[in-house]
Design an enzyme around this catalytic site. Structure first.
Site, PDB file in Angstrom:
ATOM      1  CG  MET A 157      -1.879  -1.156   1.277  1.00 25.16           C
ATOM      2  SD  MET A 157      -3.035  -1.158  -0.101  1.00 25.16           S
ATOM      3  CE  MET A 157      -4.096   0.220   0.336  1.00 25.16           C
ATOM      4  CB  THR A 198      -8.062   1.151   4.464  1.00 28.43           C
ATOM      5  OG1 THR A 198      -9.057   1.787   3.662  1.00 28.43           O
ATOM      6  CG2 THR A 198      -6.904   0.773   3.584  1.00 28.43           C
TER       7      THR A 198
ATOM      8  N   GLY B 103      -2.407   4.356   8.716  1.00 28.60           N
ATOM      9  CA  GLY B 103      -2.665   3.428   7.613  1.00 28.60           C
ATOM     10  C   GLY B 103      -2.970   4.207   6.365  1.00 28.60           C
ATOM     11  CB  CYS B 104      -2.299   3.817   2.862  1.00 31.59           C
ATOM     12  SG  CYS B 104      -0.978   2.755   3.386  1.00 31.59           S
ATOM     13  CB  ILE B 105      -7.337   5.676   2.452  1.00 28.15           C
ATOM     14  CG1 ILE B 105      -7.161   6.330   3.800  1.00 28.15           C
ATOM     15  CG2 ILE B 105      -8.796   5.466   2.167  1.00 28.15           C
ATOM     16  CD1 ILE B 105      -7.661   7.724   3.863  1.00 28.15           C
TER      17      ILE B 105
END
Lengths: 409, 105
Positions: A157, A198, B103-105
């Protein structure tokens, strides 16, 4: 004559040039847009190509069709951006100076970042669907496939359109069922994330759909290398997963020119103020879309919402006013779930996807975080909106800031 | 917010077990947190990572990604996974007394 230079004529750059050209006085401002490709790709359409729903001609148009008059268009690669000199050198040798620079150079897949990915198996039984060539090659492969283990892996990611891998799985499951092949194929979704997505609530819903469709989810798997000779992906901590067909979402990175210019982070994404969209390093540089390092989704809808904010702030900067417009991280994604249905999610930096109705509170016609036929129609209709309204900078009936109205908390 | 007693110090954590105040951290606390994460002994190599992460947070406000640690020759990705088995980014941040990585999306 003052100069506005836009680098990149993808979704974000094209919207920006169409919003700015009509309002900037032509006797005062020269607008130039640069891109190395002459063809505009409708990237959300790539997903449908492997399953024969779209072909190449459904997702391409000449970029020239989307530029307003009075704008200088240059088709060339970018060699280097030199912010200290307020100039950009192109690969064709031209040097362009600017007063304001908008960087919209996007992100690309970099399969060569993963050992063994671009080797003997590449485009034989390893495919991506983030490029037109990859999507078309996979369509060809699937036509003749007789079944086996289909593994979809996300290498690392962030990736462009984080829902696309899920959509691919749902569509594959539907397509294999239609072809009478479903019982001959094991499908596995391998992701470095702790779950299907996510954001917690949406992750749960998408995970349940995977379950229902008998698609195995393997979370927290960070791909270290590919052993193409033995058809295995191997994680950094030496777990391995065998495949017959590997559909991969390789590492996504910003443009090489960003790295050459020393403007990016380790993935060539540009440090950008998450609210104003101004570059953190240079006052007269603004960044939009996938090229930013923002903690928002890399997606066309996000670029579109950012365009409204950037338009305001760029005009403010040009007139010496403070930058007041703030991007809230708004994203809006239609997710194909197969069998003619879809799911819609709408969220921003602070609010995760919630159930409700969209865009009209209580009415819809679309349903948030729920699978409906209408959501699927929304997705299919969107291609028309993209070509005819969105790229041209027209107002859409969706606010750039996320709205809580219509959402159930 | 859960508060726990570690080595006679009262330390605050968020609901996922990340320290809320990185200035309250020290190497002895790191050793206790590491044990809870299944790492018996913290070696110099562990501290190369931990110290670098803390320095970056101090200077830039965000913890470095795994890719950045690799690129700046702090630790190769392969070794990082050996040092902090499971999820190195999260685990190392936890032991280093830092916030959960964004966190990434």
């Amino acid at each position: 004559m003052k100069k506005l230079l836009i680098l990149g004529a993808g979704t974000a750059g094209t919207i920006m040039v169409n919003k700015l050209a009509p309002v900037l006085d032509q006797s005062e401002w020269q607008i130039t847009i640069v891109d190395h490709h002459e063809t505009h790709y409708y990237q959300p359409g790539f997903l449908f190509i492997p399953f024969g729903i779209y072909t190449k001609k459904d997702v391409i148009k000449p970029k020239r069709d989307f530029f307003p008059t009075g704008v200088e268009v240059i088709f060339s690669g970018i060699d280097i951006i030199e912010p200290e000199k307020n100039q950009v050198k192109l690969t064709d040798g031209k040097v362009l100076s600017y007063d304001y620079l908008v960087i919209a150079t996007g992100s690309q897949i970099k399969p060569e970042e993963t050992e063994g990915l671009v080797g003997d198996g590449w485009r034989k039984n390893i495919f991506d669907f983030y490029t037109i060539d990859g999507a078309c090659a996979l369509a060809h492969f699937l036509k003749y496939w007789e079944g086996g283990r289909m593994v979809l892996n996300v290498v690392e990611m962030p990736i462009k359109c984080p829902v696309a891998p899920l959509e691919f799985e749902y569509l594959a499951e539907w397509w294999l069922t239609e072809q009478g092949l479903r019982d001959k194929v094991e499908i596995e979704f391998v992701t470095p994330l702790p779950g299907a997505f996510t954001k917690p609530k949406a992750s749960q819903l998408f995970g349940d759909f995977l379950d229902k469709k008998n698609i195995k989810l393997t979370p927290e798997f960070s791909t270290g290398r590919v052993d193409a000779a033995n058809n295995k992906i191997i994680s950094w901590d030496e777990q391995d997963i065998a495949y017959d067909l590997l559909v991969t979402v390789p590492t996504n990175m910003g443009d090489d020119a960003i790295a050459r210019s020393g403007l990016g982070d380790e993935l060539n994404f540009i440090p950008t103020d998450k609210e104003t969209l101004q570059s953190k390093a240079h006052e007269n540089i603004f960044v939009i879309g996938d090229a930013t390092d923002l903690p928002s989704s890399k997606a066309g809808s996000v670029a579109h919402f950012q365009a409204d904010i950037l338009y305001e702030n760029l005009l403010s900067a040009m007139e010496g006013r403070p930058l007041r417009a703030q991007f809230d991280g708004h994203a809006n994604c239609y997710i194909e779930s197969g069998f003619g249905k879809g799911i819609l999610i709408d969220f921003n930096y602070d609010t995760e996807p919630l159930p409700g109705k969209f865009p009209l509170p209580g009415i819809g016609p679309f349903s948030l975080l729920e699978e409906t036929k209408m959501n699927h129609y929304g997705k299919m209709m969107f291609r028309w909106m993209y070509w005819n309204l969105l790229l041209k900078g027209a107002e859409l009936p969706i606010e750039s800031q996320m709205m809580m109205a219509g959402k159930r908390v | 917010m859960p508060t726990r007693e570690i080595n006679g110090q009262s330390i605050e954590f968020d609901n996922e077990g990340f320290m809320t105040d990185r200035t309250a951290w020290n190497r002895d606390i790191a050793a206790v947190l590491a044990k809870e994460e299944g790492i018996e002994t913290l070696t110099d190599r562990h501290f190369d990572v931990i110290d670098f992460m803390r320095k970056e947070v101090e200077e830039k406000g965000t913890a470095p990604s795994i890719r950045r640690l690799n690129k700046l020759n702090v630790v190769p990705t392969k070794e990082l996974y050996q040092l902090f088995p499971g999820g190195p980014a999260k685990k190392a941040a936890k032991i280093a007394g830092l916030k959960k990585p964004e966190g990434c999306i």
